[in-house]
Design an enzyme around this catalytic site. Structure first.
Site, PDB file in Angstrom:
ATOM      1  N   ARG A 124      -8.571  -0.496 -29.561  1.00 45.81           N
ATOM      2  CA  ARG A 124      -7.178  -0.985 -28.893  1.00 45.81           C
ATOM      3  C   ARG A 124      -6.562  -2.243 -29.535  1.00 45.81           C
ATOM      4  O   ARG A 124      -6.074  -2.778 -28.808  1.00 45.81           O
ATOM      5  CB  ARG A 124      -7.302  -0.867 -27.576  1.00 45.81           C
ATOM      6  CG  ARG A 124      -7.522   0.600 -26.657  1.00 45.81           C
ATOM      7  CD  ARG A 124      -6.915   0.836 -25.507  1.00 45.81           C
ATOM      8  NE  ARG A 124      -7.160   2.098 -25.163  1.00 45.81           N
ATOM      9  CZ  ARG A 124      -8.255   2.432 -24.438  1.00 45.81           C
ATOM     10  NH1 ARG A 124      -9.215   1.704 -24.172  1.00 45.81           N
ATOM     11  NH2 ARG A 124      -8.247   3.762 -24.333  1.00 45.81           N
ATOM     12  N   LYS A 146       3.929  -5.059 -41.126  1.00 46.34           N
ATOM     13  CA  LYS A 146       4.081  -3.799 -41.007  1.00 46.34           C
ATOM     14  C   LYS A 146       2.738  -3.121 -41.621  1.00 46.34           C
ATOM     15  O   LYS A 146       2.518  -3.697 -42.734  1.00 46.34           O
ATOM     16  CB  LYS A 146       5.188  -3.499 -42.424  1.00 46.34           C
ATOM     17  CG  LYS A 146       6.642  -3.065 -41.414  1.00 46.34           C
ATOM     18  CD  LYS A 146       7.374  -2.324 -42.792  1.00 46.34           C
ATOM     19  CE  LYS A 146       8.701  -2.326 -42.201  1.00 46.34           C
ATOM     20  NZ  LYS A 146       9.652  -1.914 -43.298  1.00 46.34           N
ATOM     21  N   GLU A 188       9.334  -6.963 -56.665  1.00 49.96           N
ATOM     22  CA  GLU A 188       9.633  -7.379 -55.276  1.00 49.96           C
ATOM     23  C   GLU A 188      10.394  -8.846 -55.368  1.00 49.96           C
ATOM     24  O   GLU A 188      11.201  -9.088 -54.551  1.00 49.96           O
ATOM     25  CB  GLU A 188       8.407  -7.514 -54.441  1.00 49.96           C
ATOM     26  CG  GLU A 188       7.604  -5.960 -54.285  1.00 49.96           C
ATOM     27  CD  GLU A 188       8.403  -5.031 -53.483  1.00 49.96           C
ATOM     28  OE1 GLU A 188       9.448  -5.417 -52.508  1.00 49.96           O
ATOM     29  OE2 GLU A 188       7.987  -3.865 -53.372  1.00 49.96           O
ATOM     30  N   LYS A 230      11.572 -13.662 -46.639  1.00 50.31           N
ATOM     31  CA  LYS A 230      11.112 -12.809 -46.002  1.00 50.31           C
ATOM     32  C   LYS A 230      10.635 -13.208 -44.349  1.00 50.31           C
ATOM     33  O   LYS A 230      11.112 -12.448 -43.515  1.00 50.31           O
ATOM     34  CB  LYS A 230       9.730 -12.094 -46.166  1.00 50.31           C
ATOM     35  CG  LYS A 230       8.936 -10.861 -45.585  1.00 50.31           C
ATOM     36  CD  LYS A 230       8.601  -9.889 -46.300  1.00 50.31           C
ATOM     37  CE  LYS A 230       8.253  -8.772 -45.431  1.00 50.31           C
ATOM     38  NZ  LYS A 230       7.220  -7.571 -45.739  1.00 50.31           N
ATOM     39  N   GLU A 240      12.384  -4.057 -37.292  1.00 51.20           N
ATOM     40  CA  GLU A 240      13.359  -3.407 -38.253  1.00 51.20           C
ATOM     41  C   GLU A 240      14.334  -2.493 -37.653  1.00 51.20           C
ATOM     42  O   GLU A 240      14.548  -1.467 -37.662  1.00 51.20           O
ATOM     43  CB  GLU A 240      12.687  -2.490 -39.132  1.00 51.20           C
ATOM     44  CG  GLU A 240      13.519  -2.075 -40.524  1.00 51.20           C
ATOM     45  CD  GLU A 240      12.724  -1.241 -41.422  1.00 51.20           C
ATOM     46  OE1 GLU A 240      11.714  -1.810 -41.811  1.00 51.20           O
ATOM     47  OE2 GLU A 240      12.787  -0.337 -41.924  1.00 51.20           O
ATOM     48  N   ARG A 244      16.164  -6.288 -40.947  1.00 40.75           N
ATOM     49  CA  ARG A 244      15.252  -5.940 -41.825  1.00 40.75           C
ATOM     50  C   ARG A 244      15.226  -5.209 -42.943  1.00 40.75           C
ATOM     51  O   ARG A 244      14.370  -5.043 -43.886  1.00 40.75           O
ATOM     52  CB  ARG A 244      13.625  -5.877 -40.821  1.00 40.75           C
ATOM     53  CG  ARG A 244      12.597  -6.060 -41.828  1.00 40.75           C
ATOM     54  CD  ARG A 244      11.312  -6.107 -40.797  1.00 40.75           C
ATOM     55  NE  ARG A 244      10.318  -6.142 -41.734  1.00 40.75           N
ATOM     56  CZ  ARG A 244       9.017  -6.239 -41.190  1.00 40.75           C
ATOM     57  NH1 ARG A 244       8.766  -6.707 -40.007  1.00 40.75           N
ATOM     58  NH2 ARG A 244       7.675  -6.357 -42.121  1.00 40.75           N
ATOM     59  N   ASN A 248      14.316  -3.052 -47.606  1.00 41.40           N
ATOM     60  CA  ASN A 248      14.049  -2.001 -48.264  1.00 41.40           C
ATOM     61  C   ASN A 248      14.884  -1.384 -49.365  1.00 41.40           C
ATOM     62  O   ASN A 248      15.038  -0.491 -50.129  1.00 41.40           O
ATOM     63  CB  ASN A 248      14.080  -0.680 -47.252  1.00 41.40           C
ATOM     64  CG  ASN A 248      13.247  -0.887 -46.166  1.00 41.40           C
ATOM     65  OD1 ASN A 248      12.107  -1.315 -46.383  1.00 41.40           O
ATOM     66  ND2 ASN A 248      13.702  -0.824 -44.942  1.00 41.40           N
ATOM     67  N   HIS A 251      13.945   0.769 -52.089  1.00 40.49           N
ATOM     68  CA  HIS A 251      12.520   1.533 -51.622  1.00 40.49           C
ATOM     69  C   HIS A 251      12.812   2.956 -51.221  1.00 40.49           C
ATOM     70  O   HIS A 251      11.965   3.767 -51.258  1.00 40.49           O
ATOM     71  CB  HIS A 251      12.020   0.734 -50.657  1.00 40.49           C
ATOM     72  CG  HIS A 251      11.242  -0.469 -51.038  1.00 40.49           C
ATOM     73  ND1 HIS A 251      11.882  -1.533 -51.656  1.00 40.49           N
ATOM     74  CD2 HIS A 251       9.961  -0.774 -50.921  1.00 40.49           C
ATOM     75  CE1 HIS A 251      10.900  -2.479 -51.633  1.00 40.49           C
ATOM     76  NE2 HIS A 251       9.867  -2.075 -51.525  1.00 40.49           N
ATOM     77  N   HIS A 255      10.238   5.101 -52.784  1.00 44.40           N
ATOM     78  CA  HIS A 255       9.092   5.839 -52.263  1.00 44.40           C
ATOM     79  C   HIS A 255       9.132   7.237 -52.641  1.00 44.40           C
ATOM     80  O   HIS A 255       8.024   7.637 -52.680  1.00 44.40           O
ATOM     81  CB  HIS A 255       9.347   5.613 -50.645  1.00 44.40           C
ATOM     82  CG  HIS A 255       9.011   4.217 -50.061  1.00 44.40           C
ATOM     83  ND1 HIS A 255       9.192   3.687 -49.022  1.00 44.40           N
ATOM     84  CD2 HIS A 255       8.050   3.291 -50.768  1.00 44.40           C
ATOM     85  CE1 HIS A 255       8.561   2.544 -48.776  1.00 44.40           C
ATOM     86  NE2 HIS A 255       7.846   2.007 -49.669  1.00 44.40           N
ATOM     87  N   HIS A 267       4.100   1.355 -56.974  1.00 49.13           N
ATOM     88  CA  HIS A 267       4.942   0.864 -56.098  1.00 49.13           C
ATOM     89  C   HIS A 267       5.914   0.200 -57.188  1.00 49.13           C
ATOM     90  O   HIS A 267       7.138   0.239 -56.493  1.00 49.13           O
ATOM     91  CB  HIS A 267       4.391   0.230 -55.124  1.00 49.13           C
ATOM     92  CG  HIS A 267       5.425  -0.291 -53.975  1.00 49.13           C
ATOM     93  ND1 HIS A 267       5.515   0.798 -53.077  1.00 49.13           N
ATOM     94  CD2 HIS A 267       5.905  -1.324 -53.621  1.00 49.13           C
ATOM     95  CE1 HIS A 267       6.667   0.077 -52.241  1.00 49.13           C
ATOM     96  NE2 HIS A 267       6.687  -1.416 -52.583  1.00 49.13           N
TER      97      HIS A 267
END
Ligand code: NAD
Length: 363
Positions: A124, A146, A188, A230, A240, A244, A248, A251, A255, A267
């Site tokens: 947990r 993330k 990036e 960032k 997000e 945020r 992307n 992306h 993706h 990527h």
């Protein structure tokens, strides 16, 4: 060594420092021993990074008196899945890990995403630290909390928001990267210029030659600039809900291409193609003047990144992947588009009829 504080809502609980420098291994070990105490520190890395840098990190942590172990899993995106999670969790239990243990993610974005995910669910949740070793991870994936693993039908479909306790970014790790992996990180960095910093975009245009871009002073400046962009976005919108999303940029299609190519496209390569597609959609829809679109394509090409979508990726297959994107609302596919370099916006939804010719035009 530079230090950047990421200030999040619950302040003392989830705020953390990003420490950036060159050859900072010994200082990093001391700081971990001083500020991140735990009964057991477990470094988790992939097979490539483990071979190159694992034993040095382990030795440095042992030298400062920590009880340390190391776990390796196979390198590469195909390992970012539930089987690796179950395997690593089993090995953590074999090593006697418990809620008093701390995980250290040593590697690129795959290691960071997977270890962050495990840390967020193991017993947990237990704390973790990021030591990013690719340029991409140093400027992007190690910051912001993330975490994710992939499912057979798409990337990053299982994940959590779970912040690390600290990020230690040592630029000396970059010297063992292949040219291709280095260029993936440049994708990036270019993204940050496009979405937030027209001045940095210009700096990149002036310095993208291989001998200039690897200059340690320039590299340190770029990594720090990207981390600051960032962190300021994550501070405003950790989960997000809005702002945020601009991270992307490139992306959405990226993706889809990455998954559709079964990760034959990296990527960074997929994001480069996605950034060009988003610039073309922005231009075709009348938002972006053509000069900017051309500058983006020129810079991406100069960085050794692809500008053409491979023929073997059928347009229909790419569109089906886009429809699986977790950022879509119903059938609407959100794209981050541009008004100009440094000024992005979230589009309310792009129709398949607009995306298809852009994909075809990039063959
Ligand atoms: N969490 C986020 O916010 C976020 C943001 C961007 C990307 N990502 C994820 O990051 C991943 C891509 O990251 P990546 O490009 O770092 O991939 P990666 O972790 O697979 O690393 C790329 C390759 O470089 C090797 N490598 C790593 N460090 C090295 C070093 N110092 N020297 C030599 N080889 C080294 C790795 O073993 C691997 O083969 C994707 O899964 C993507 O979804 C996450």
């Amino acid at each position: 060594m530079r230090s950047i504080k990421v200030n999040l809502d619950k302040k003392s609980l989830s705020s953390y420092e990003i420490c950036i420098g060159n050859s900072i291994l010994d200082r990093m070990a001391l700081l971990i021993a001083k500020n991140h105490k735990a009964g057991h520190h477990i470094v988790i890395t992939d097979s490539n990074v483990g071979k190159l840098h694992g034993s040095k990190l382990l030795a440095a942590l042992k030298d400062v008196g920590l009880n340390v172990d190391l776990i390796e899993f196979p390198a590469g995106e195909p390992a970012k899945n539930i089987h690796t999670v179950v395997d690593v969790a089993g090995r953590l239990l074999d090593l006697g890990a418990d809620r008093n243990s701390l995980l250290i993610a040593l590697g690129g974005g795959v290691v960071g995403d997977l270890v962050g995910f495990i840390a967020s669910i193991f017993m947990r949740s237990i704390p973790y630290i990021q030591i990013p070793t690719t340029l991409l991870a140093q400027v992007d994936s190690s910051i912001g909390g993330k975490t994710a693993i992939d499912l057979p039908c798409g990337k990053n479909l299982l994940g959590t928001f779970y912040q690390p306790q600290a990020v230690f970014t040592d630029l000396s790790y970059l010297s063992s990267l292949t040219e291709e992996e280095f260029n993936n990180g440049l994708a990036e960095i270019i993204k940050y210029g496009i979405i937030d910093d027209a001045k940095m975009f210009r700096l990149l245009e002036d310095n993208m030659e291989p001998e200039k871009i690897k200059d340690p002073v320039l590299l340190l400046k770029l990594v720090e600039l990207c981390c600051r962009i960032k962190k300021s976005i994550v501070e405003i919108d950790e989960k997000e809900q809005g702002l945020r999303r601009i991270l992307n940029y490139g992306h959405t299609l990226g993706h889809a291409l990455e998954a559709q190519s079964a990760f034959a496209l990296s990527h960074g390569e997929a994001v480069a193609l996605g950034m060009i597609a988003a610039a073309r959609i922005s231009e075709n829809s009348g938002y972006l003047e053509s000069g900017s679109r051309e500058r983006i394509e020129r810079l991406i090409r100069k960085a050794g990144l692809p500008c053409r979508i491979p023929e073997y990726l059928a347009t229909g297959g790419i569109i089906s992947r886009l429809k699986m994107d977790k950022k879509k609302d119903g059938d609407i596919i959100h794209f981050i588009l541009l008004k100009k370099i440094g000024m992005p916006f979230v589009n309310g939804g792009i129709d398949e009829k607009i995306i298809t010719p852009v994909i075809e035009g990039m063959r």
